[in-house]
Every structure is written in structure tokens, then in C-alpha cells.
Design a protein around this motif. Structure first.
Motif, PDB file in Angstrom:
ATOM      1  N   GLY A 107       0.825  -1.194   0.000  1.00 15.87           N
ATOM      2  CA  GLY A 107       0.000   0.000   0.000  1.00 15.87           C
ATOM      3  C   GLY A 107       0.858   1.242   0.000  1.00 15.87           C
ATOM      4  N   ASN A 108       0.261   2.361   0.312  1.00  9.29           N
ATOM      5  CA  ASN A 108       0.975   3.633   0.301  1.00  9.29           C
ATOM      6  C   ASN A 108       1.861   3.735   1.543  1.00  9.29           C
ATOM      7  OD1 ASN A 108       1.835   6.212  -0.202  1.00  9.29           O
ATOM      8  ND2 ASN A 108      -0.061   7.200   0.488  1.00  9.29           N
ATOM      9  N   GLY A 109       3.155   3.499   1.390  1.00 12.02           N
ATOM     10  CA  GLY A 109       4.094   3.612   2.500  1.00 12.02           C
ATOM     11  C   GLY A 109       4.252   2.362   3.325  1.00 12.02           C
ATOM     12  N   TRP A 110       3.743   1.226   2.836  1.00 10.19           N
ATOM     13  CA  TRP A 110       3.908  -0.016   3.592  1.00 10.19           C
ATOM     14  C   TRP A 110       3.936  -1.213   2.658  1.00 10.19           C
ATOM     15  CZ3 TRP A 110       0.035  -3.598   2.909  1.00 10.19           C
ATOM     16  CH2 TRP A 110      -1.210  -3.108   2.482  1.00 10.19           C
ATOM     17  N   GLN A 111       4.575  -2.274   3.139  1.00 10.43           N
ATOM     18  CA  GLN A 111       4.556  -3.580   2.495  1.00 10.43           C
ATOM     19  C   GLN A 111       4.174  -4.612   3.546  1.00 10.43           C
ATOM     20  OE1 GLN A 111       8.587  -4.054   1.074  1.00 10.43           O
ATOM     21  NE2 GLN A 111       7.937  -3.643  -1.012  1.00 10.43           N
ATOM     22  N   ALA A 112       3.567  -5.701   3.106  1.00  8.93           N
ATOM     23  CA  ALA A 112       3.133  -6.708   4.073  1.00  8.93           C
ATOM     24  C   ALA A 112       3.201  -8.091   3.461  1.00  8.93           C
ATOM     25  CB  ALA A 112       1.709  -6.410   4.552  1.00  8.93           C
ATOM     26  N   LEU A 113       3.259  -9.071   4.330  1.00 10.97           N
ATOM     27  CA  LEU A 113       3.161 -10.472   3.948  1.00 10.97           C
ATOM     28  C   LEU A 113       2.149 -11.123   4.872  1.00 10.97           C
ATOM     29  CD1 LEU A 113       4.313 -12.734   2.101  1.00 10.97           C
ATOM     30  CD2 LEU A 113       5.812 -13.336   4.016  1.00 10.97           C
ATOM     31  N   LYS A 114       1.062 -11.629   4.273  1.00 14.26           N
ATOM     32  CA  LYS A 114       0.037 -12.333   5.031  1.00 14.26           C
ATOM     33  C   LYS A 114       0.270 -13.832   4.901  1.00 14.26           C
ATOM     34  CE  LYS A 114      -4.987 -12.856   5.577  1.00 14.26           C
ATOM     35  NZ  LYS A 114      -6.325 -12.433   5.083  1.00 14.26           N
ATOM     36  N   LEU A 115       0.391 -14.501   6.031  1.00  8.62           N
ATOM     37  CA  LEU A 115       0.642 -15.934   6.077  1.00  8.62           C
ATOM     38  C   LEU A 115      -0.559 -16.622   6.716  1.00  8.62           C
ATOM     39  CD1 LEU A 115       4.238 -15.413   7.334  1.00  8.62           C
ATOM     40  CD2 LEU A 115       3.714 -16.568   5.188  1.00  8.62           C
ATOM     41  N   THR A 116      -1.044 -17.695   6.097  1.00  6.42           N
ATOM     42  CA  THR A 116      -2.214 -18.391   6.620  1.00  6.42           C
ATOM     43  C   THR A 116      -1.922 -19.881   6.765  1.00  6.42           C
ATOM     44  OG1 THR A 116      -3.125 -18.653   4.389  1.00  6.42           O
ATOM     45  CG2 THR A 116      -3.851 -16.739   5.667  1.00  6.42           C
ATOM     46  N   TYR A 117      -2.597 -20.479   7.743  1.00  3.64           N
ATOM     47  CA  TYR A 117      -2.408 -21.912   7.997  1.00  3.64           C
ATOM     48  C   TYR A 117      -3.680 -22.468   8.632  1.00  3.64           C
ATOM     49  CZ  TYR A 117      -0.604 -26.287   9.901  1.00  3.64           C
ATOM     50  OH  TYR A 117      -0.418 -27.616  10.214  1.00  3.64           O
ATOM     51  N   LEU A 118      -4.064 -23.673   8.220  1.00  2.00           N
ATOM     52  CA  LEU A 118      -5.185 -24.385   8.833  1.00  2.00           C
ATOM     53  C   LEU A 118      -4.631 -25.499   9.703  1.00  2.00           C
ATOM     54  CD1 LEU A 118      -8.156 -25.134   9.246  1.00  2.00           C
ATOM     55  CD2 LEU A 118      -7.999 -26.533   7.159  1.00  2.00           C
ATOM     56  N   ALA A 119      -4.778 -25.349  11.014  1.00  2.00           N
ATOM     57  CA  ALA A 119      -4.410 -26.406  11.956  1.00  2.00           C
ATOM     58  C   ALA A 119      -5.642 -27.288  12.154  1.00  2.00           C
ATOM     59  CB  ALA A 119      -3.953 -25.808  13.277  1.00  2.00           C
ATOM     60  N   LYS A 120      -5.526 -28.530  11.765  1.00  2.00           N
ATOM     61  CA  LYS A 120      -6.693 -29.406  11.757  1.00  2.00           C
ATOM     62  C   LYS A 120      -7.052 -29.889  13.153  1.00  2.00           C
ATOM     63  CE  LYS A 120      -5.994 -30.884   6.981  1.00  2.00           C
ATOM     64  NZ  LYS A 120      -5.788 -32.033   6.059  1.00  2.00           N
ATOM     65  N   ASP A 121      -8.318 -30.261  13.285  1.00  2.00           N
ATOM     66  CA  ASP A 121      -8.839 -30.779  14.557  1.00  2.00           C
ATOM     67  C   ASP A 121      -7.956 -31.916  15.070  1.00  2.00           C
ATOM     68  OD1 ASP A 121     -10.639 -31.186  16.704  1.00  2.00           O
ATOM     69  OD2 ASP A 121     -11.759 -32.685  15.538  1.00  2.00           O
ATOM     70  N   MET A 122      -7.510 -31.792  16.311  1.00  2.00           N
ATOM     71  CA  MET A 122      -6.674 -32.749  17.031  1.00  2.00           C
ATOM     72  C   MET A 122      -5.229 -32.769  16.548  1.00  2.00           C
ATOM     73  SD  MET A 122      -8.757 -33.422  19.283  1.00  2.00           S
ATOM     74  CE  MET A 122      -7.647 -34.456  20.245  1.00  2.00           C
ATOM     75  N   GLU A 123      -4.837 -31.835  15.710  1.00  2.00           N
ATOM     76  CA  GLU A 123      -3.425 -31.693  15.358  1.00  2.00           C
ATOM     77  C   GLU A 123      -2.643 -31.371  16.630  1.00  2.00           C
ATOM     78  OE1 GLU A 123      -2.583 -29.573  11.661  1.00  2.00           O
ATOM     79  OE2 GLU A 123      -1.023 -28.444  12.712  1.00  2.00           O
TER      80      GLU A 123
END
Length: 370
Positions: free
Chosen positions: A140-156
Motif C-alpha cells: 500500500g501507500n508507505g507499507w509492504q506486508a506479507l500475510k501468512l495463513t495456515y489451517l491447523a486441523k482438529d486434534m493436530e
């Protein structure tokens, strides 16, 4: 300067040998290194393996840039590191310790991996630091970002619920690195995410951090037993080596004859942040390194901060510059809920229920003073 996001493949020397099933051969094509830059001389490198910050480059008081985050040049070294120091990683589903690897929700007992003596630590055998996250660069204007996503499964790792997690790193032109955490679940579960970078404001591999001047905005801390599990007490820091309400060097009282320092082999404890606003960002810590003039301030919405000063580093691990990471060669300031909160009813709750959002923010701000 127009902000850019650079994509770099991690350096591989074949497929690393692992004792766990965290990484499969087909996962390696998806592991990348992302670089965020601003126009104020700051660079942050992040890999989607473990959501790890591999490098934080900031200028010193003379304008000379240096890397202040301990870490490695190769993904194999993160995977195969001796003693698993969690350099730069996001740890979860529950950062810090849970006593005897158990907690109860609605009358049902859940058993987790026991990987730290008789206790559970940092999400277990294959925590969030050992999985490949999905990555989405943003700008964006004056910023950079990295969005990280993860699905932790039931009973992991023994935790109930399918947990959808996102961690977003945002770098702006004020030399602020913001970390936003967000999670939802389909079943009641416990969650306590934190960022586990080891800092040395002189530069990674540049000796110990004992001469760094630290202020912690906390008049209380949570003493532990010999296994680093809180006793439940919120103890006053006044007139103890744990009083950092006024800045002092980390090494000033670290070797005093105090039972808590003996248990931790130094500082490895959770401080209770003094806050007027229960939900907004509050200053938690300030660190100054006199020779470089570098200053790091941490603001957070979390109630606690774990200060760990690298007591278990012993020189066996060598970092990006090839220099050994000596005992107390780096410190962590992990914003968090308190350790063992699932078993401590007087601590702020870490229980997340369906329909609720887990949402926290921490900001690392870098500057210099002469």
C-alpha cells in the motif's frame, strides 16, 4: 522510493533428513523467502516455512545497516537445528508451556505432546514453527506486508478444533514492523500465538546481549516452579532482580543468588504488562544498545511478555555470518498470554470458542539515539 516486494527461493542442498513428518518432499517447491523493504533503510526477510523472520536489517546511529536477528541462511538449518531454538518463528497453537501437556475444556481432558521435560512447549512436536504456511504479499501507500495463513486441523498435536490462523507482517516507512494475529475455530480450543525472534542489537553473532539496556513496563511477573510452570502467583518485581521498570543492563543482576534465576538459568519468565487500556496497544518493552545506538520498542495488545536471554545458547549453533551464537548471545521478548493459562483459572483466558475471533497485535519499532 517505490516499495517493492522481492521473492527469493530458499537455498537447498538436497532434501534435508528429518526425524518428523513436518515437511514432505513436495512441500519444498512452495517454500520461499520474501523480502520487505522501506525507504528508511530497513529490510525484513520472512520465509513461509514456520512464518520465520530470518533477518531484520536496521541502521545504527551512524547510518550503517546491520542484521540484528539471529538465524540461518538455509532452510535446512532451521529444520535440523540442534535443540530447536525457534529462531524467528511463529510458535503455536500455544506459545510457551502447558503443565504436563494437558488441559480440560467442558469436562473433557485433552492430552498434548510432552516435549519439554514433563510439559508441553510451543505447540508440540510439529508446531506452527515447523509447517509451511500459505503466503500472500500485499502493498500500500508507505507499507509492504506479507500475510501468512495456515489451517491447523482438529486434534493436530492434540488440540481440539479446526483452527484457521493468519499472521500478517507489515513494514512501514517509520521502521515499524507490525505483527497482526487472527484466528477462528469450529470447536472450543486454547490458543496463544507469539513471535520468537532472538535479537542482538549489536548485530547477530556479535557477542552477548548483557550490556543491552532493558526497560519492561511491568511491576509484576509470574514466578515458576523448577519446570518453568507458573505457580499462579503474580509477584511484585520491586527490590528483586526482576525489576526492569527503570532501564538497566540485562547483565546487571542476572547472576544473583535468586531462586527464580536459578530455575531459569537466568531470565526466562513472563512479565505482567502494566496497562491502562485493556485492549489497545501499550508499551511493553524498550531496549537500547549503547555502542550502535539502536533502540527497539515493543507495543502490544497482549497482557504479558516473556523475556528470555539466550541462556541455552552455547556456541554450537553458527548463524548467517558464520559466527557462533554464544551463551546469552540473543534475547527474546515474546508478547503473549501467560504460560499454562489453560490450567490457571486466575490468569487471563486463552480459550477461543466458535463464533469468536482471536485477534492480537504487536509492533516492533526501531530507532537510534546518539
Amino acid at each position: 522510493m517505490k516499495l517493492q516486494i522481492l521473492f527469493l527461493m530458499m537455498i537447498f542442498l538436497g532434501v534435508p533428513q528429518m526425524s518428523s513428518a513436518a515437511i514432505k518432499t513436495e512441500d519444498f517447491d512452495s517454500i520461499k523467502l520474501y523480502t520487505l523493504k522501506n525507504n528508511s533503510g530497513m529490510t525484513v526477510k520472512i520465509t513461509n516455512y514456520g512464518a520465520i523472520i530470518t533477518s531484520i536489517i536496521v541502521p545504527d546511529k551512524n547510518g550503517k545497516a546491520g542484521d540484528i536477528a539471529l538465524g540461518y541462511n538455509r532452510v535446512e538449518d532451521y529444520i535440523n537445528a540442534v535443540d530447536k531454538p525457534y529462531f524467528g518463528a511463529i510458535v503455536g497453537r500455544y506459545g510457551n508451556r502447558i503443565a504436563k501437556g494437558q488441559f480440560e475444556i467442558d469436562g473433557e481432558t485433552y492430552s498434548l505432546a510432552v516435549n519439554n521435560g514433563e510439559n508441553h512447549l510451543h505447540g508440540g512436536t510439529i508446531g506452527f514453527d515447523k509447517v509451511v504456511w500459505n503466503a500472500e504479499p500485499m502493498e500500500g501507500n508507505g507499507w509492504q506486508a506479507l500475510k501468512l495463513t495456515y489451517l491447523a486441523k482438529d486434534m493436530e498435536e492434540g488440540y481440539p478444533g479446526n483452527l484457521e490462523v493468519s499472521v500478517t507482517y507489515t513494514l512501514n516507512n517509520k521502521n515499524e514492523l507490525k505483527v497482526d494475529y487472527l484466528a477462528t475455530t469450529d470447536k472450543a480450543t486454547h490458543i496463544n500465538l507469539t513471535q520468537h525472534t532472538y535479537f542482538n542489537l549489536k548485530g547477530e553473532g556479535e557477542g552477548t546481549i548483557l550490556d543491552h539496556e532493558l526497560m519492561l513496563n511491568a511491576s509484576k511477573y509470574t514466578p515458576t516452579d523448577s519446570g518453568a510452570i507458573p505457580t499462579g502467583e503474580l509477584a511484585e518485581v520491586k527490590e528483586t532482580p526482576f525489576d526492569f521498570t527503570k532501564a538497566k543492563t540485562i547483565g546487571k543482576e542476572i547472576d544473583e543468588d535468586h531462586q527464580q534465576l536459578i530455575y531459569g538459568l537466568g531470565y526466562d519468565h513472563n512479565w505482567v504488562i502494566d496497562r491502562e487500556d485493556e485492549e489497545g496497544l501499550t508499551l511493553a518493552a524498550r531496549v537500547h544498545e549503547p555502542t550502535t545506538g539502536r533502540v527497539m520498542e515493543i507495543e502490544t495488545t497482549e497482557p504479558g511478555i516473556q523475556f528470555y536471554c539466550g541462556n541455552f545458547l552455547d556456541g554450537r549453533l553458527k548463524g548467517k555470518s558464520g559466527k557462533p551464537y554464544v551463551k546469552r548471545g540473543g534475547f527474546c521478548l515474546e508478547t503473549q498470554h501467560y504460560p499454562d493459562s489453560p490450567n490457571q483459572p486466575n490468569f487471563p483466558s486463552t480459550l477461543l470458542k466458535p463464533g469468536e475471533e482471536y485477534e492480537t497485535t504487536t509492533v516492533f519499532r526501531f530507532s537510534t539515539k546518539k
